[in-house]
Design a protein around this motif. Structure first.
Motif, short mmCIF file in Angstrom:
data_model
loop_
_atom_site.label_atom_id
_atom_site.label_comp_id
_atom_site.label_asym_id
_atom_site.label_seq_id
_atom_site.Cartn_x
_atom_site.Cartn_y
_atom_site.Cartn_z
N SER A 10 -13.46 3.05 6.89
CA SER A 10 -12.69 4.29 6.84
C SER A 10 -13.57 5.53 7.01
N HIS A 11 -14.81 5.46 6.46
CA HIS A 11 -15.69 6.64 6.55
C HIS A 11 -16.93 6.36 7.38
N GLY A 12 -16.90 5.25 8.16
CA GLY A 12 -18.00 4.97 9.07
C GLY A 12 -17.86 5.79 10.34
N ALA A 39 1.80 9.66 15.60
CA ALA A 39 2.94 9.31 14.73
C ALA A 39 2.45 8.61 13.47
N ARG A 40 1.40 7.80 13.61
CA ARG A 40 0.87 7.09 12.43
C ARG A 40 0.24 8.06 11.43
N GLN A 41 -0.34 9.13 11.96
CA GLN A 41 -1.00 10.10 11.07
C GLN A 41 0.01 11.02 10.41
N GLY A 45 4.07 13.61 2.84
CA GLY A 45 3.43 12.87 1.74
C GLY A 45 2.10 12.28 2.13
N ARG A 46 1.69 12.49 3.42
CA ARG A 46 0.40 11.97 3.84
C ARG A 46 -0.72 12.77 3.16
N GLY A 47 -1.93 12.12 3.05
CA GLY A 47 -3.03 12.77 2.32
C GLY A 47 -3.87 13.69 3.19
N ALA A 48 -4.89 14.27 2.54
CA ALA A 48 -5.73 15.30 3.19
C ALA A 48 -6.52 14.75 4.38
N ARG A 49 -6.75 13.46 4.37
CA ARG A 49 -7.53 12.86 5.46
C ARG A 49 -6.90 13.12 6.81
N GLN A 50 -5.56 13.15 6.82
CA GLN A 50 -4.87 13.30 8.11
C GLN A 50 -5.05 14.69 8.69
N LYS A 51 -5.54 15.62 7.86
CA LYS A 51 -5.82 16.98 8.39
C LYS A 51 -7.21 17.00 9.04
N GLY A 107 -4.27 -2.87 -7.74
CA GLY A 107 -3.36 -2.79 -6.59
C GLY A 107 -4.06 -2.70 -5.26
N HIS A 108 -5.36 -2.27 -5.29
CA HIS A 108 -6.11 -2.25 -4.02
C HIS A 108 -6.92 -3.53 -3.93
N ALA A 109 -7.76 -3.64 -2.91
CA ALA A 109 -8.57 -4.87 -2.75
C ALA A 109 -9.83 -4.81 -3.61
N SER A 130 -9.19 -0.15 3.37
CA SER A 130 -8.40 1.08 3.50
C SER A 130 -7.36 0.98 4.61
N ALA A 131 -6.26 1.68 4.42
CA ALA A 131 -5.19 1.71 5.43
C ALA A 131 -5.65 2.45 6.68
N ARG A 132 -6.85 2.99 6.66
CA ARG A 132 -7.41 3.65 7.86
C ARG A 132 -7.46 2.64 9.01
N GLU A 337 -9.47 8.66 -5.94
CA GLU A 337 -10.07 8.87 -4.62
C GLU A 337 -8.97 9.50 -3.77
N ARG A 338 -9.29 10.36 -2.91
CA ARG A 338 -8.30 11.02 -2.04
C ARG A 338 -7.36 9.97 -1.46
N SER A 339 -6.07 10.29 -1.40
CA SER A 339 -5.15 9.31 -0.84
C SER A 339 -3.85 9.98 -0.44
N ASP A 340 -2.88 9.15 -0.04
CA ASP A 340 -1.55 9.65 0.29
C ASP A 340 -0.67 9.53 -0.94
N VAL A 341 0.39 10.32 -0.99
CA VAL A 341 1.43 10.13 -2.01
C VAL A 341 2.40 9.09 -1.47
C1 EPS Z 1 -5.70 6.56 5.57
C2 EPS Z 1 -7.00 6.91 5.39
C3 EPS Z 1 -7.59 7.00 4.06
C4 EPS Z 1 -6.58 7.28 2.98
C5 EPS Z 1 -5.39 6.43 3.10
C6 EPS Z 1 -4.78 6.32 4.46
O1 EPS Z 1 -8.52 8.07 4.16
P1 EPS Z 1 -9.41 8.52 2.97
O2 EPS Z 1 -9.71 7.27 2.16
O3 EPS Z 1 -10.62 9.16 3.58
O4 EPS Z 1 -8.53 9.49 2.23
O5 EPS Z 1 -6.20 8.62 2.98
O6 EPS Z 1 -5.73 5.16 2.71
C7 EPS Z 1 -5.03 4.70 1.61
C8 EPS Z 1 -4.07 5.35 1.06
C9 EPS Z 1 -5.48 3.41 1.09
O7 EPS Z 1 -5.09 3.10 -0.04
O8 EPS Z 1 -6.23 2.74 1.79
C10 EPS Z 1 -5.15 6.40 6.94
O9 EPS Z 1 -5.83 6.83 7.90
O10 EPS Z 1 -4.01 5.85 7.06
#
Ligand code: EPS
Length: 390
Positions: A10-12, A39-41, A45-51, A107-109, A130-132, A337-341
């Motif tokens: 996800s952060h590589g 569309a996936r991004q 309710g999506r998190g800050a990563r998508q910005k 709930g995560h891995a 990560s769902a990334r 950790e930063r995430s989506d709602v």
């Molecule tokens: C996601 C990328 C991740 C998460 C989220 C969805 O980016 P980051 O970890 O840097 O915030 O925002 O991943 C999860 C919610 C999860 O639980 O894995 C994405 O690109 O879909």
């Protein structure tokens, strides 16, 4: 046999997708692929990563002059966020002890992955779980959709409910209806009908304020899938079995239903089975599609209908969940950790990609060939001999 693999954290530096045994001569429309990635991004309710990210595909091999060559296709999607993680994600720099994570999110891995790989830093698990990663799957799915489009096979998806609000029981929903397609494209929640949107958004805001997360239900459909994909002759040749695997393997998916799914259990046979009618030059047809386009593990020519439930995302912004420090055994609260709602709209796009792989795999199993031309000959020859010739 058609295969695809994904790699990357996800952060590589970025995400890699490799598609093997994809036929030559297929026109590649990068804008179609990038639109699926956009569309996936998206989604309320999506998190800050998508910005931070603006996912686009870069082809490293297998495509030349706009067409596939038949060689392995490799795709790269850059992680813009890597700039902020260079130190912590460096391939060779030694890891600092205090940067290591030992507190797993239920709930995560994190927990199961740490035990499985004997890792003392949970980051080595969560970066890949990560769902990334689903960005890689959407890129692959878009290629499968581009191939199948040549045969009139198309895909569509929508969100039915989030946090228990919405209409999960929409019967006979046609996701290819022009009005419904327009509603979905205009909806920040990718919903087929706008009625419940405001209530759902308010609920997401409430959940976000409470530092919690929400899941939901989405539906995916494929149309014009020819009869005869998959087989009843062997357990692992059944189309519905493969579709269930494809969709269940998406992060946070907890159930996959084909057609009426769970509801079929409370229906009578005379209500559930889709009667067959002779329809003149159209050959044979049905007035219902409770089976979701598959009978005996074989496509029957009706729309393929799949419905999935996504669990609420495991990363909570408030310490609701008890956990343990794997290093000390001491009780702890799940770390933030930063995430989506809510990522259900995103998951519906990933679901489309997952369904496209299953359909494409079985389509090539039946009409196999190394080039689009050869596959087209096989396909036309088969369709011509069907009742109604289509
Ligand atoms: C996601 C990328 C991740 C998460 C989220 C969805 O980016 P980051 O970890 O840097 O915030 O925002 O991943 C999860 C919610 C999860 O639980 O894995 C994405 O690109 O879909």
């Amino acid at each position: 046999m058609l295969r695809f693999l994904t790699a990357g954290e996800s952060h590589g530096k970025g995400l890699v997708t490799i598609i093997d045994n994809f036929p030559s001569g297929v026109k590649i429309d990068s804008s179609f692929i990038n639109e699926k990635l956009r569309a996936r991004q998206s989604g309320y309710g999506r998190g800050a990563r998508q910005k931070i990210e603006s996912d686009q595909v870069e082809f490293l091999s297998g495509v030349r002059g706009g067409y596939t060559t038949g060689s392995p296709i490799s795709i790269f999607i850059k992680n813009r966020d890597f700039e902020n993680w260079k130190e912590r994600m460096d391939a060779f720099k030694p890891l600092s002890e205090d940067a290591k994570i030992h507190i797993p999110r239920p709930g995560h891995a994190d927990f199961a992955g740490s035990l499985k790989y004997g890792q003392d830093d949970i980051r080595n698990i969560l970066e890949r779980s990560s769902a990334r990663e689903t960005a890689s799957r959407v890129a692959a799915g878009a290629l499968f959709q581009l191939l199948l489009k040549n045969f009139g096979i198309e895909f569509s998806s929508a969100v039915l409910s989030i946090g228990g609000i919405g209409d999960e029981k929409i019967p006979e929903l046609d996701l290819f209806d022009g009005k419904i397609l327009k509603n979905i494209s205009r909806s920040e929640l990718r919903m087929p009908f706008p009625e419940a949107e405001n209530e759902i958004k308010k609920n997401i805001d409430r959940i976000k304020k409470a530092g919690d997360t929400a899941g939901g239900i989405f539906i995916v459909q494929a149309k014009k899938v020819p009869p005869g994909l998959g087989s009843f002759t062997q357990w692992d040749e059944k189309l519905d079995g493969h579709i269930a695997m494809s969709l269940m393997s998406i992060q946070a998916i907890k159930s996959v239903e084909i057609g009426m799914g769970v509801k079929s259990a409370s229906m009578k046979g005379s209500e559930f089975q889709d009667s067959i009618y002779s329809c003149g030059n159209k050959g044979f047809c049905r007035k219902s599609d409770n089976a979701g386009g598959i009978e005996g593990g074989v496509s029957n020519g009706e729309n393929i209908i799949v419905k999935c439930a996504m669990k609420p995302i495991p990363t909570l912004m408030k310490p609701y969940l008890d956990t343990v420090d794997l290093k000390t055994g001491k009780p702890e609260k799940a770390f933030l950790e930063r995430s989506d709602v809510c990522a259900v709209p995103a998951a519906s796009v990933v679901g489309e990609a997952a369904l496209a792989f299953s359909i494409c795999l079985f389509f090539l199993k039946k009409f196999g060939g190394d080039s689009l031309k050869e596959i087209s000959r096989n396909f036309e020859g088969y369709i011509k001999q069907l009742p109604g010739g289509k």
